[in-house]
Design a protein around this motif. Structure first.
Motif, PDB file in Angstrom:
ATOM      1  N   ALA A 218     -20.083  41.874 -11.788  1.00 25.38           N
ATOM      2  CA  ALA A 218     -20.630  41.147 -10.634  1.00 25.38           C
ATOM      3  C   ALA A 218     -21.734  40.220 -11.121  1.00 25.38           C
ATOM      4  CB  ALA A 218     -21.207  42.125  -9.612  1.00 25.38           C
TER       5      ALA A 218
ATOM      6  N   SER B   7     -26.154  44.298  -5.796  1.00 22.27           N
ATOM      7  CA  SER B   7     -25.745  44.461  -4.389  1.00 22.27           C
ATOM      8  C   SER B   7     -26.953  44.289  -3.473  1.00 22.27           C
ATOM      9  CB  SER B   7     -25.158  45.851  -4.180  1.00 22.27           C
ATOM     10  OG  SER B   7     -24.020  46.013  -4.982  1.00 22.27           O
TER      11      SER B   7
ATOM     12  N   PHE C 158     -28.799  50.554  -5.303  1.00 21.92           N
ATOM     13  CA  PHE C 158     -28.548  51.732  -4.444  1.00 21.92           C
ATOM     14  C   PHE C 158     -29.570  52.835  -4.753  1.00 21.92           C
ATOM     15  CE2 PHE C 158     -23.760  50.590  -4.947  1.00 21.92           C
ATOM     16  CZ  PHE C 158     -23.929  49.495  -4.121  1.00 21.92           C
TER      17      PHE C 158
ATOM     18  N   GLU D 194     -25.610  55.531 -16.528  1.00 20.70           N
ATOM     19  CA  GLU D 194     -25.476  54.082 -16.690  1.00 20.70           C
ATOM     20  C   GLU D 194     -25.176  53.785 -18.157  1.00 20.70           C
ATOM     21  OE1 GLU D 194     -25.523  50.980 -14.881  1.00 20.70           O
ATOM     22  OE2 GLU D 194     -25.090  50.415 -16.953  1.00 20.70           O
ATOM     23  N   LEU D 195     -24.206  52.908 -18.364  1.00 26.07           N
ATOM     24  CA  LEU D 195     -23.706  52.647 -19.716  1.00 26.07           C
ATOM     25  C   LEU D 195     -24.495  51.575 -20.446  1.00 26.07           C
ATOM     26  CD1 LEU D 195     -21.384  53.878 -21.269  1.00 26.07           C
ATOM     27  CD2 LEU D 195     -19.857  52.159 -20.313  1.00 26.07           C
TER      28      LEU D 195
ATOM     29  N   LEU E   4     -19.665  51.178  -9.787  1.00 26.73           N
ATOM     30  CA  LEU E   4     -18.821  50.710 -10.892  1.00 26.73           C
ATOM     31  C   LEU E   4     -17.936  49.539 -10.476  1.00 26.73           C
ATOM     32  CD1 LEU E   4     -17.532  54.047 -12.493  1.00 26.73           C
ATOM     33  CD2 LEU E   4     -19.534  52.695 -13.116  1.00 26.73           C
ATOM     34  N   PRO E   5     -17.691  48.618 -11.422  1.00 26.44           N
ATOM     35  CA  PRO E   5     -16.807  47.475 -11.135  1.00 26.44           C
ATOM     36  C   PRO E   5     -15.349  47.864 -11.395  1.00 26.44           C
ATOM     37  CG  PRO E   5     -17.769  47.241 -13.314  1.00 26.44           C
ATOM     38  CD  PRO E   5     -18.223  48.575 -12.800  1.00 26.44           C
TER      39      PRO E   5
END
Ligand SMILES: C[S@@+](CC[C@H](N)C(=O)[O-])C[C@H]1O[C@@H](n2cnc3c(N)ncnc32)[C@H](O)[C@@H]1O
Length: 230
Positions: A52, A56, A86, A104-105, A149-150
């Motif tokens: 993205a 968000s 979030f 988280e990666l 996640l995308p």
């Protein structure tokens, strides 16, 4: 919630607690701007993982946690928090007894999440490892798994492994929430993902479209695991 996304704002058009005039408002503007720049910088380096162009919106964050009893939840897991769009909302709403951690990666995001939210437990690892981290916290299952996640840009095999981790980690009355962009709904990857959700869960509900997000999106709210083989 409905079976398919409805094209109207509805109950999600709540006033934001941060939407006020005065110095606080400008602080939020500045914070938002910094978050966007940071988010975009990582997107340039890892477009498929990030998936993205910008974080968000608060409206989407609210739709993601709508109806979740976070205050009384025993265990909550967030996967793919990015810059914390979030996370901020989850942290504000969980109870004192709630175990909450994020996976988280991306290292840069993990670093900035730790700076921004010192109370947050965030691990630099893939969502595939949810069961191991639940175990580390002495938990067998999570009441809520909240995903940023995308999905549409992830490899089918990674999608499958993460979904397996989710369905085997969710408590019997647990809920999994994730979101999708409406412009991508017709794409094969997005349709495959929807079919995967329907294979895994008895109930797959969708929220009204959140227009106040770039790009507009809606939330999948999934419960009652039917299949642990995604
Ligand atoms: C679309 S961004 C969403 C960030 C944030 N939740 C939001 O909505 O603004 C996707 C995030 O998922 C992370 N990610 C991608 N693959 C992952 C994986 N296998 N495990 C954990 N995080 C992952 C990316 O690094 C990125 O931070």
């Amino acid at each position: 919630m409905n079976k398919s996304p409805r094209v109207r704002g509805g109950p999600l058009r709540l006033r934001d607690e941060n939407q006020s005039d005065g110095p606080g408002f400008f602080r939020h503007l500045e914070r938002d701007f910094k978050e966007r720049v940071e988010f975009f910088r990582v997107f340039i380096r890892e477009p498929t993982h990030v998936g993205a162009l910008s974080p968000s919106s608060r409206s989407l964050a609210r739709a993601m946690i709508h109806g979740l009893a976070l205050k009384t939840a025993d265990t909550v897991v967030e996967i793919g928090p990015g810059t914390g769009a979030f996370t901020r909302f989850i942290l504000k709403r969980i109870g004192e007894q709630t175990t909450f951690f994020a996976l988280e990666l991306n290292e840069a995001y993990v670093h900035s999440l730790r700076m921004r939210f010192p109370e947050l437990i965030v691990y630099l690892d893939s969502a595939e490892a949810i069961p191991q981290y639940l175990n580390r916290h002495g938990k067998q299952a999570a009441k809520y798994i909240i995903s940023g996640l995308p999905w549409a840009t992830l490899d089918a095999s990674i999608q499958e492994r993460i979904m397996h981790a989710i369905v085997t980690s969710l408590a019997p009355a647990g809920v999994f929430t994730t979101f999708a962009y409406i412009h991508a709904l017709w794409m094969p990857a997005a349709r495959r993902f929807r079919r995967r959700l329907e294979r895994c869960f008895e109930r797959v509900e969708t929220s009204p479209v959140v227009w106040n997000n770039l790009p507009p999106a809606f939330v999948y709210r999934c419960s009652q695991v039917r299949h642990t083989n995604p």
